[in-house]
Write a protein that holds these residues in place. Structure first.
Motif, PDB file in Angstrom:
ATOM      1  N   ASN A   3       0.853  -1.183   0.000  1.00 54.01           N
ATOM      2  CA  ASN A   3       0.000   0.000   0.000  1.00 54.01           C
ATOM      3  C   ASN A   3       0.891   1.235   0.000  1.00 54.01           C
ATOM      4  OD1 ASN A   3      -1.853   1.999   0.495  1.00 54.01           O
ATOM      5  ND2 ASN A   3      -2.759   1.015   2.284  1.00 54.01           N
ATOM      6  N   SER A   4       0.623   2.204  -0.884  1.00 51.19           N
ATOM      7  CA  SER A   4       1.481   3.375  -0.971  1.00 51.19           C
ATOM      8  C   SER A   4       1.063   4.495  -0.026  1.00 51.19           C
ATOM      9  CB  SER A   4       1.506   3.907  -2.410  1.00 51.19           C
ATOM     10  OG  SER A   4       0.197   4.258  -2.805  1.00 51.19           O
ATOM     11  N   SER A   5      -0.143   4.423   0.539  1.00 58.99           N
ATOM     12  CA  SER A   5      -0.564   5.468   1.465  1.00 58.99           C
ATOM     13  C   SER A   5      -0.169   5.079   2.886  1.00 58.99           C
ATOM     14  CB  SER A   5      -2.071   5.699   1.368  1.00 58.99           C
ATOM     15  OG  SER A   5      -2.763   4.529   1.687  1.00 58.99           O
ATOM     16  N   PRO A   6       0.208   6.080   3.694  1.00 58.86           N
ATOM     17  CA  PRO A   6       0.641   5.749   5.061  1.00 58.86           C
ATOM     18  C   PRO A   6      -0.496   5.215   5.907  1.00 58.86           C
ATOM     19  CG  PRO A   6       0.518   8.134   4.758  1.00 58.86           C
ATOM     20  CD  PRO A   6       0.260   7.512   3.420  1.00 58.86           C
ATOM     21  N   GLY A   7      -0.133   4.426   6.898  1.00 61.96           N
ATOM     22  CA  GLY A   7      -1.121   3.875   7.807  1.00 61.96           C
ATOM     23  C   GLY A   7      -1.654   4.914   8.765  1.00 61.96           C
ATOM     24  N   LYS A   8      -2.805   4.623   9.330  1.00 59.76           N
ATOM     25  CA  LYS A   8      -3.431   5.466  10.337  1.00 59.76           C
ATOM     26  C   LYS A   8      -3.092   4.887  11.714  1.00 59.76           C
ATOM     27  CE  LYS A   8      -7.147   4.630   7.963  1.00 59.76           C
ATOM     28  NZ  LYS A   8      -6.721   4.288   6.606  1.00 59.76           N
ATOM     29  N   THR A  82       4.680   4.166   7.601  1.00 58.94           N
ATOM     30  CA  THR A  82       5.116   4.544   6.254  1.00 58.94           C
ATOM     31  C   THR A  82       4.925   3.387   5.282  1.00 58.94           C
ATOM     32  OG1 THR A  82       6.679   6.168   7.087  1.00 58.94           O
ATOM     33  CG2 THR A  82       7.098   5.322   4.876  1.00 58.94           C
ATOM     34  N   GLY A  84       2.545   1.486   5.203  1.00 53.98           N
ATOM     35  CA  GLY A  84       1.122   1.302   4.945  1.00 53.98           C
ATOM     36  C   GLY A  84       0.374   0.532   6.010  1.00 53.98           C
ATOM     37  N   ASN A  86      -1.704   0.178   9.334  1.00 60.95           N
ATOM     38  CA  ASN A  86      -2.466   0.868  10.370  1.00 60.95           C
ATOM     39  C   ASN A  86      -2.009   0.302  11.713  1.00 60.95           C
ATOM     40  OD1 ASN A  86      -4.093   2.282   8.498  1.00 60.95           O
ATOM     41  ND2 ASN A  86      -5.424   0.500   8.292  1.00 60.95           N
ATOM     42  N   TYR A 109       1.604  11.730  10.354  1.00 60.21           N
ATOM     43  CA  TYR A 109       0.603  10.677  10.274  1.00 60.21           C
ATOM     44  C   TYR A 109      -0.716  11.106  10.907  1.00 60.21           C
ATOM     45  CZ  TYR A 109       4.827   8.243   9.133  1.00 60.21           C
ATOM     46  OH  TYR A 109       6.007   7.897   8.537  1.00 60.21           O
ATOM     47  N   ASP A 110      -1.758  10.385  10.560  1.00 59.28           N
ATOM     48  CA  ASP A 110      -3.096  10.593  11.108  1.00 59.28           C
ATOM     49  C   ASP A 110      -3.163   9.834  12.436  1.00 59.28           C
ATOM     50  OD1 ASP A 110      -5.807  10.631  11.705  1.00 59.28           O
ATOM     51  OD2 ASP A 110      -6.443   9.670   9.846  1.00 59.28           O
TER      52      ASP A 110
END
Length: 195
Positions: A3-8, A82, A84, A86, A109-110
């Motif tokens: 996954n290219s989007s960072p984890g929450k 980073t 991906g 969560n 990060y969220d």
């Protein structure tokens, strides 16, 4: 392909024996996307990560190992996010400096910051039942752990973990930015710029 989007991140802060680990497991069960549970306790109590303490001073002394372990743990969090992942994290924030380190490491990060509160008599009762913590750890944490910041949400850990997990998930889904971590990160940046 990763996954290219960072984890929450859902970060639970509370005293020793407040029920954070159990709550993390309940969150993992009820969240509708995968979250890894990642706790400093995994290093300290979960297996054979730490070498035996052989001496009161010197390279095997806890006072020498502890700062490196904590810094390494803090560095693992952004690395996992980073990639991906969560994360649902349970932690005991003991000092303002620890909070600042976490905010600085996780500012990109969220982060949804949850205070896990528990009355002292119940903490002490749980501490006795566990038998794997030092007597007085819960009281020491109780007196300090919630003094460094506000939260995005607080829960009462005398309620059932599943109930609290559902409350956290509902609040997390309705969250808005800036979060408490966003606000703290901005304040730290301003303080750094003013120095």
């Amino acid at each position: 392909m990763p996954n290219s989007s960072p984890g929450k991140i859902i970060l639970l802060n509370g005293a020793s024996s407040a029920g954070k680990s159990t709550l993390c497991q309940s969150l993992q069960t009820h969240l509708d996307e995968p979250f890894l549970q990642f706790s400093l306790d995994f290093f300290m109590f979960g297996g054979k990560v730490l070498p035996p303490r052989r001496e009161r001073s010197g390279p095997f002394a806890w006072s020498n190992i502890r700062p490196h372990l904590f810094e390494g743990y803090y560095n693992c969090l952004p690395a996992l996010a980073t990639a991906g992942n969560n994360l649902v994290i349970d932690y005991i924030i003991e000092t303002q400096q620890q909070l600042h380190s976490l905010v600085q490491k996780l500012e990109a990060y969220d982060v949804f910051f949850v205070g896990v509160r528990c009355p002292l008599p119940e903490l002490e009762r749980r501490e006795q039942l566990r038998g794997d913590r030092g007597t007085g750890d819960a009281k020491r944490d109780y007196e300090t752990v919630h003094t460094f910041s506000s939260y995005d949400m607080e829960i009462d850990s005398t309620r059932e973990p599943d109930y609290n997990a559902h409350q956290i998930i509902a609040a997390w889904k309705a969250r808005k930015r800036p979060s408490v971590f966003d606000i703290m990160a901005k304040a730290l940046q301003q303080n750094t710029n003013n120095c």
